[in-house]
Design an enzyme around this catalytic site. Structure first.
Site, PDB file in Angstrom:
ATOM      1  N   PRO A  61       2.142   0.455   5.235  1.00 44.00           N
ATOM      2  CA  PRO A  61       1.274   1.369   4.483  1.00 44.00           C
ATOM      3  C   PRO A  61       0.234   0.629   3.648  1.00 44.00           C
ATOM      4  CG  PRO A  61       3.514   2.151   4.396  1.00 44.00           C
ATOM      5  CD  PRO A  61       3.568   0.802   5.077  1.00 44.00           C
ATOM      6  N   CYS A  62      -0.999   1.133   3.721  1.00 44.64           N
ATOM      7  CA  CYS A  62      -2.113   0.419   3.088  1.00 44.64           C
ATOM      8  C   CYS A  62      -2.610   1.087   1.811  1.00 44.64           C
ATOM      9  CB  CYS A  62      -3.277   0.314   4.070  1.00 44.64           C
ATOM     10  SG  CYS A  62      -3.941   1.915   4.605  1.00 44.64           S
ATOM     11  N   GLN A  63      -2.176   2.324   1.541  1.00 41.46           N
ATOM     12  CA  GLN A  63      -2.780   3.076   0.445  1.00 41.46           C
ATOM     13  C   GLN A  63      -2.667   2.349  -0.893  1.00 41.46           C
ATOM     14  OE1 GLN A  63      -0.607   4.200   2.654  1.00 41.46           O
ATOM     15  NE2 GLN A  63      -1.094   6.263   3.391  1.00 41.46           N
ATOM     16  N   GLY A  64      -1.539   1.719  -1.129  1.00 39.23           N
ATOM     17  CA  GLY A  64      -1.332   1.057  -2.412  1.00 39.23           C
ATOM     18  C   GLY A  64      -2.117  -0.220  -2.582  1.00 39.23           C
ATOM     19  N   PHE A  65      -2.584  -0.815  -1.467  1.00 40.32           N
ATOM     20  CA  PHE A  65      -3.364  -2.048  -1.534  1.00 40.32           C
ATOM     21  C   PHE A  65      -4.867  -1.782  -1.630  1.00 40.32           C
ATOM     22  CE2 PHE A  65       0.344  -3.587   1.101  1.00 40.32           C
ATOM     23  CZ  PHE A  65       0.908  -4.352   0.090  1.00 40.32           C
TER      24      PHE A  65
END
Length: 267
Positions: free
Chosen positions: A84-88
């Protein structure tokens, strides 16, 4: 003599975009994991021979899955995935180590340990490079090297590969077959200029290609070249199956119509 297809596993598979790209590149996707049941429907529909597990990756036993697939440790050709990329993302409202999604790459590494694949592909957003001042990508590279892999990271631009999108992606490549991972990245096929609104360097080295070096390549594919054969629809309009308004107007459109005489999902 027909060569055996390369084997792969796709983790954090979503609706199967990476699985489809790997299939087109000659891989047979043996197993895929995706937590979203909605996305898994599309994944299963397009990859009926792939064993799809719809579950939280943290609950999966990687060793058990390897044995169920009948693979010896080290036999799998490629382990791929996009944690998952949303937090980065640099667009995230808050970027914090407290976001549990930002630690799921550790579960990807669990699968690396269990399968010991010949090669590894991890993709994510460019914001991962600056997250925690680079400590996240340092941890990934260090972990892969400790597991016996040559590993590196670059940031690729979709438009350089004939995709009509201004999209940048961080791509890790690693292998244990004696090939420099830097040589495993595809060479750009198109010239395009993209503005990088993120950190582009790691340990003083640029992670993106010098765009001035791409002169002489084909120009980038425009949105018009991709979409101007589609009928106009109103907001909320369209139909499940429609007709194109013309024959293909570009090589890109012709490629998208492969094995399809109708226009689907234009809504």
């Amino acid at each position: 003599m027909r060569l055996k297809r390369k084997t792969c596993i796709d983790l954090f598979a979503g609706a199967g975009g990476l699985s489809e790209g790997l299939r087109q590149a000659g891989f047979e996707c043996l197993f895929a994991n995706e937590i979203s049941s909605a996305h898994s429907v599309t994944l299963k529909e397009n990859h009926p021979k792939t064993i799809v597990k719809t579950d939280d990756i943290r609950s999966l036993n990687a060793e058990r899955i390897r044995k169920e697939l009948g693979l010896a440790k080290g036999e799998l050709d490629l382990l791929a995935g996009g944690p998952p990329c949303q937090g980065f993302s640099v667009n995230a409202p808050v970027r914090s180590t407290k976001d549990s999604r930002n630690h799921l790459f550790l579960d990807f590494l669990r699968f690396v340990k269990a399968f010991s694949p010949k090669a590894i592909l991890i993709e994510n957003v460019p914001g991962m490079v600056s997250f925690e001042k680079g400590r996240t990508i340092e941890a990934i590279l260090t972990s892969l090297r400790q597991l016996g892999y040559d590993a590196t990271v670059k940031i690729l631009f979709a438009a350089h590969y004939g995709v009509p999108q201004m999209r940048w992606r961080t791509v890790f490549i690693a292998n244990r077959i004696g090939v420099k991972p830097e040589l495993m990245y595809p060479a750009p096929s198109h010239s395009a200029e993209g503005r990088a609104n993120f950190t582009t360097k790691y340990l003083g080295q640029s992670l993106i290609i010098d765009q001035k070096s791409l002169t002489g390549l084909a120009p980038n594919i425009t949105v018009a070249e991709a979409l101007n054969d589609l009928p106009s629809i109103t907001n909320g309009g369209g139909q499940e199956v429609m007709e194109y308004i013309s024959s293909p107007r570009s090589a890109y459109q012709k490629k998208l119509r492969t094995k399809s005489k109708k226009l689907y999902n234009h809504a």
